[in-house]
Design a protein around this motif. Structure first.
Motif: not given
Length: 160
Positions: A52-58, A62-66, A106-108, A125-138
Motif C-alpha cells: 500500500v505504501l509503495i503503491r501510494t508512492l507510485f 505518476a500523478i506528479i509525472g504528468f 516509467t509509469v508502466a 492495468y491502471i498504470f498501463t493505461a496511464l502510460s498509454v495516455l502519456a504516450v498519446f499526450l506527448y
C-alpha cells in the motif's frame, strides 16, 4: 514550398520519432504480456501494508509525472527553438520525444514493479493505461516540429 509539401516533409522527418513512440507502446504491451504469461512465478508478494505504501508512492509519482513531463516538454520545445548550434530541428525534436516517451514508460514500469511486488492486475492495468495516455499526450506532433523548423529558419535568416 506548398503547405501540403511541407506537411509531407514534416511527416517523413518524424518517422524515427513515431518509431520511438511505437516502441514505447510495444514495451508497455510486453510488460502486460509478461505479467500474464510469467508474472506469477516472478512475484514476491510483499505484505499488504508495504505494498500500500509503495503503491501510494507510485500513484503520487505518476500523478506528479504528468505535469512535470508537460513542463519539461514545454521547456525542451522552447530550447529547441532558441538554443544556438548546428543541430537540425529533426535531431533537436528527437531528444524531446525520447525524454517524453521515457517518462511515459516509467509509469508502466511502476505498474510492473508493484505487480511483481504482489499487487493485483487492476493496479497493473491502471498504470498501463496511464502510460498509454502519456504516450498519446506527448506523442510526436507535426505542429511542434514545424514550429522548431520555422524558428531555426528565421534565426538563420537573421544571421545572414
Amino acid at each position: 514550398m506548398s503547405s501540403h509539401h511541407s506537411l509531407q516533409h514534416s511527416n517523413n522527418d518524424l518517422k524515427l520519432h513515431w518509431t520511438i513512440a511505437g516502441l514505447t507502446l510495444t514495451t508497455v504491451a510486453a510488460y502486460l504480456i509478461f505479467c500474464h504469461v510469467a508474472g506469477e512465478q516472478w512475484r514476491i508478494n510483499l505484505p499488504e501494508d508495504q505494498r500500500v505504501l509503495i503503491r501510494t508512492l507510485f500513484y503520487v509519482l505518476a500523478i506528479i509525472g504528468f505535469p512535470v513531463t508537460n513542463l519539461l516538454r514545454h521547456i525542451q520545445l522552447r530550447l529547441n527553438q532558441t538554443m544556438p548550434g548546428p543541430k537540425p530541428a529533426k535531431q533537436r525534436y528527437l531528444l524531446t520525444v525520447i525524454v517524453s516517451m521515457g517518462l511515459a514508460e516509467t509509469v508502466a514500469l511502476m505498474g510492473l514493479a508493484i505487480f511483481l511486488l504482489g499487487d493485483d492486475y487492476n493496479t497493473l492495468y491502471i498504470f498501463t493505461a496511464l502510460s498509454v495516455l502519456a504516450v498519446f499526450l506527448y506523442r510526436p506532433k507535426a505542429d511542434e516540429y514545424r514550429e522548431i523548423m520555422v524558428a531555426l529558419a528565421s534565426r538563420e535568416d537573421d544571421d545572414d
